[in-house]
Write a protein that holds these residues in place. Structure first.
Motif, PDB file in Angstrom:
ATOM      1  N   VAL A  81       0.934  -1.214  -0.155  1.00 32.27           N
ATOM      2  CA  VAL A  81      -0.122  -0.060  -0.146  1.00 32.27           C
ATOM      3  C   VAL A  81       0.852   1.238  -0.042  1.00 32.27           C
ATOM      4  CG1 VAL A  81      -1.645   1.231   1.177  1.00 32.27           C
ATOM      5  CG2 VAL A  81      -1.808  -1.177   1.260  1.00 32.27           C
ATOM      6  N   LYS A  82       0.671   2.105  -0.883  1.00 31.66           N
ATOM      7  CA  LYS A  82       1.433   3.360  -1.017  1.00 31.66           C
ATOM      8  C   LYS A  82       0.544   4.586  -0.927  1.00 31.66           C
ATOM      9  CE  LYS A  82       5.145   1.282  -3.734  1.00 31.66           C
ATOM     10  NZ  LYS A  82       6.045   1.737  -4.972  1.00 31.66           N
ATOM     11  N   ALA A  83       0.761   5.564  -0.292  1.00 31.80           N
ATOM     12  CA  ALA A  83      -0.026   6.815   0.062  1.00 31.80           C
ATOM     13  C   ALA A  83       0.792   8.036  -0.389  1.00 31.80           C
ATOM     14  CB  ALA A  83      -0.854   6.842   1.268  1.00 31.80           C
ATOM     15  N   THR A  84       0.321   9.138  -0.847  1.00 33.89           N
ATOM     16  CA  THR A  84       0.957  10.331  -1.104  1.00 33.89           C
ATOM     17  C   THR A  84       0.028  11.385  -0.723  1.00 33.89           C
ATOM     18  OG1 THR A  84       2.327   9.678  -2.632  1.00 33.89           O
ATOM     19  CG2 THR A  84       2.275  11.719  -2.590  1.00 33.89           C
ATOM     20  N   VAL A  85       0.341  12.180   0.160  1.00 32.29           N
ATOM     21  CA  VAL A  85      -0.535  13.396   0.642  1.00 32.29           C
ATOM     22  C   VAL A  85       0.200  14.626   0.355  1.00 32.29           C
ATOM     23  CG1 VAL A  85      -1.707  14.588   2.654  1.00 32.29           C
ATOM     24  CG2 VAL A  85      -1.270  12.165   2.655  1.00 32.29           C
ATOM     25  N   TRP A  96       1.833  11.867   9.472  1.00 31.46           N
ATOM     26  CA  TRP A  96       0.643  11.172   9.053  1.00 31.46           C
ATOM     27  C   TRP A  96       0.849   9.594   8.870  1.00 31.46           C
ATOM     28  CZ3 TRP A  96      -3.377  13.168   6.092  1.00 31.46           C
ATOM     29  CH2 TRP A  96      -3.664  14.590   5.779  1.00 31.46           C
ATOM     30  N   GLN A  97      -0.270   8.829   8.778  1.00 30.24           N
ATOM     31  CA  GLN A  97      -0.181   7.459   9.018  1.00 30.24           C
ATOM     32  C   GLN A  97      -1.059   6.654   8.331  1.00 30.24           C
ATOM     33  OE1 GLN A  97       0.517   5.997  13.163  1.00 30.24           O
ATOM     34  NE2 GLN A  97      -1.308   4.480  12.664  1.00 30.24           N
ATOM     35  N   GLN A 115       5.220   3.478   7.694  1.00 38.08           N
ATOM     36  CA  GLN A 115       3.893   3.587   7.807  1.00 38.08           C
ATOM     37  C   GLN A 115       3.508   4.627   8.426  1.00 38.08           C
ATOM     38  OE1 GLN A 115       2.578   0.401  10.554  1.00 38.08           O
ATOM     39  NE2 GLN A 115       0.573   0.966  10.319  1.00 38.08           N
ATOM     40  N   THR A 116       4.497   5.530   9.465  1.00 41.58           N
ATOM     41  CA  THR A 116       4.270   6.683   9.724  1.00 41.58           C
ATOM     42  C   THR A 116       5.336   7.547   9.483  1.00 41.58           C
ATOM     43  OG1 THR A 116       2.859   5.907  11.780  1.00 41.58           O
ATOM     44  CG2 THR A 116       3.699   7.827  11.910  1.00 41.58           C
ATOM     45  N   VAL A 126       4.120  14.196   1.537  1.00 45.55           N
ATOM     46  CA  VAL A 126       4.760  13.179   2.403  1.00 45.55           C
ATOM     47  C   VAL A 126       4.191  11.907   1.759  1.00 45.55           C
ATOM     48  CG1 VAL A 126       2.520  13.248   3.946  1.00 45.55           C
ATOM     49  CG2 VAL A 126       4.731  12.187   4.720  1.00 45.55           C
ATOM     50  N   GLU A 127       5.001  10.887   1.780  1.00 46.23           N
ATOM     51  CA  GLU A 127       4.842   9.676   0.919  1.00 46.23           C
ATOM     52  C   GLU A 127       4.926   8.528   2.108  1.00 46.23           C
ATOM     53  OE1 GLU A 127       7.435   9.160  -1.943  1.00 46.23           O
ATOM     54  OE2 GLU A 127       6.441  10.396  -3.286  1.00 46.23           O
ATOM     55  N   LEU A 128       3.888   7.434   1.953  1.00 42.07           N
ATOM     56  CA  LEU A 128       3.793   6.526   3.054  1.00 42.07           C
ATOM     57  C   LEU A 128       3.775   5.158   2.464  1.00 42.07           C
ATOM     58  CD1 LEU A 128       1.175   8.121   5.352  1.00 42.07           C
ATOM     59  CD2 LEU A 128       3.342   8.269   5.779  1.00 42.07           C
ATOM     60  N   THR A 129       4.367   4.081   3.034  1.00 41.93           N
ATOM     61  CA  THR A 129       4.481   2.888   2.330  1.00 41.93           C
ATOM     62  C   THR A 129       4.202   1.821   3.591  1.00 41.93           C
ATOM     63  OG1 THR A 129       5.788   3.501   0.695  1.00 41.93           O
ATOM     64  CG2 THR A 129       5.552   1.014   1.092  1.00 41.93           C
ATOM     65  N   CYS A 130       3.368   0.596   3.016  1.00 40.79           N
ATOM     66  CA  CYS A 130       3.054  -0.408   3.962  1.00 40.79           C
ATOM     67  C   CYS A 130       3.045  -1.540   3.289  1.00 40.79           C
ATOM     68  CB  CYS A 130       1.932  -0.300   4.670  1.00 40.79           C
ATOM     69  SG  CYS A 130       1.452  -1.935   5.842  1.00 40.79           S
TER      70      CYS A 130
END
Length: 267
Positions: A81-85, A96-97, A115-116, A126-130
């Motif tokens: 799972v990847k998220a970019t805010v 962010w988490q 993850q956070t 900000v980029e997050l990965t899980c």
């Protein structure tokens, strides 16, 4: 000859007239692009927006909101799972988490990935990965292993100054999976994937009515429990063939030339 020329001129005129109309009716390159990706997110588990693996979903929200998406994951897959805010131009440092939950709404731990993450003041994004653990086809009831079914992704800010609450942000999420294959195969499977019911559908008349659960509409492209076939079967078959060849070769080497002769020596 004169009739042939008249018919040719008429057909040419009709072709020229229909040409622009056909060109105008053809879809433009921008319209032919895939526009089915969701552009909003849910605010709870029940209203989570469904997304497919390999699909990039976007949403506009405010800092402090809880954003929810859901996606299907089958046995043998290892989802990432990847998220970019995208943050506003001016903001303070904020964290962010992303959290991932399975069909039983159990929070699943990440094998690795950020993850956070804390975005410094005035950072653009900000980029997050899980990276989750491999989804198992079956597990003990007391275990917390990932199982086939619907998974929920939640994105939110966990440490935000009061001055930043309500500022507009743009979120982008994407889920991809790696097929692990026979290395993750287990002897067993669930009776049904852990997919939540979205409602109840009544069928038949009032006297003999049956109720059927309306399940989530998304599922893997080749169906649930599609990973029953894996390279584990191939290696098992190869091992059986090699064992048979080894047995045949050993017998041929140890049996000798046959029964000994009954004729006494020197007769």
């Amino acid at each position: 000859m004169w009739i042939t020329r008249v018919l040719s001129a008429a057909l040419l005129t009709l072709g020229l007239a229909a040409g622009p109309a056909a060109a105008d009716s053809s879809p433009s390159p921008s319209a032919s692009q895939d526009s089915g990706a969701p552009t909003e997110a849910g605010t709870s588990f029940r209203t989570a927006t469904e997304i497919e693996q390999g699909q990039t979903a976007t949403a506009s929200a405010s800092t402090g909101d809880y954003l929810y998406w859901s996606f299907p994951a089958d046995a043998g897959q290892r989802p990432t799972v990847k998220a970019t805010v995208k943050l506003p131009d001016t903001h303070a440092a904020e964290a962010w988490q992303i959290d991932v939950y399975d069909g039983l709404r159990r929070r699943q731990s990440c094998q690795y990935g950020a993850q956070t993450r804390t975005a410094p003041a005035d950072a653009a994004s900000v980029e997050l990965t899980c990276v989750l653990r491999t989804v198992r086809a079956w597990s003990e009831p007391w275990a917390d292993d990932p199982l086939p079914g619907t998974y929920y992704l939640r994105l939110t800010a966990v440490d935000v100054p009061t001055s930043d609450l309500g500022l507009p942000v743009d979120a982008e999420v994407r889920v991809d999976s790696k097929d692990i294959g026979g290395a993750a195969a287990v002897d067993g499977s669930l009776a049904a994937p852990l997919v939540p019911g979205a409602g109840v559908l009544s069928q038949g008349d009032e006297e003999e009515s049956t109720k059927e659960a309306l399940l989530a509409s998304l599922e893997p492209s080749d169906g649930w429990s599609s990973g029953w076939w894996s390279d584990r079967w191939v290696w098992t078959a190869i091992g059986g063939v090699l064992a048979a060849l080894a047995g045949t070769g050993g017998y041929a080497l140890t049996r000798g030339s046959g029964r000994p002769s009954r004729v006494p020596p020197g007769a």
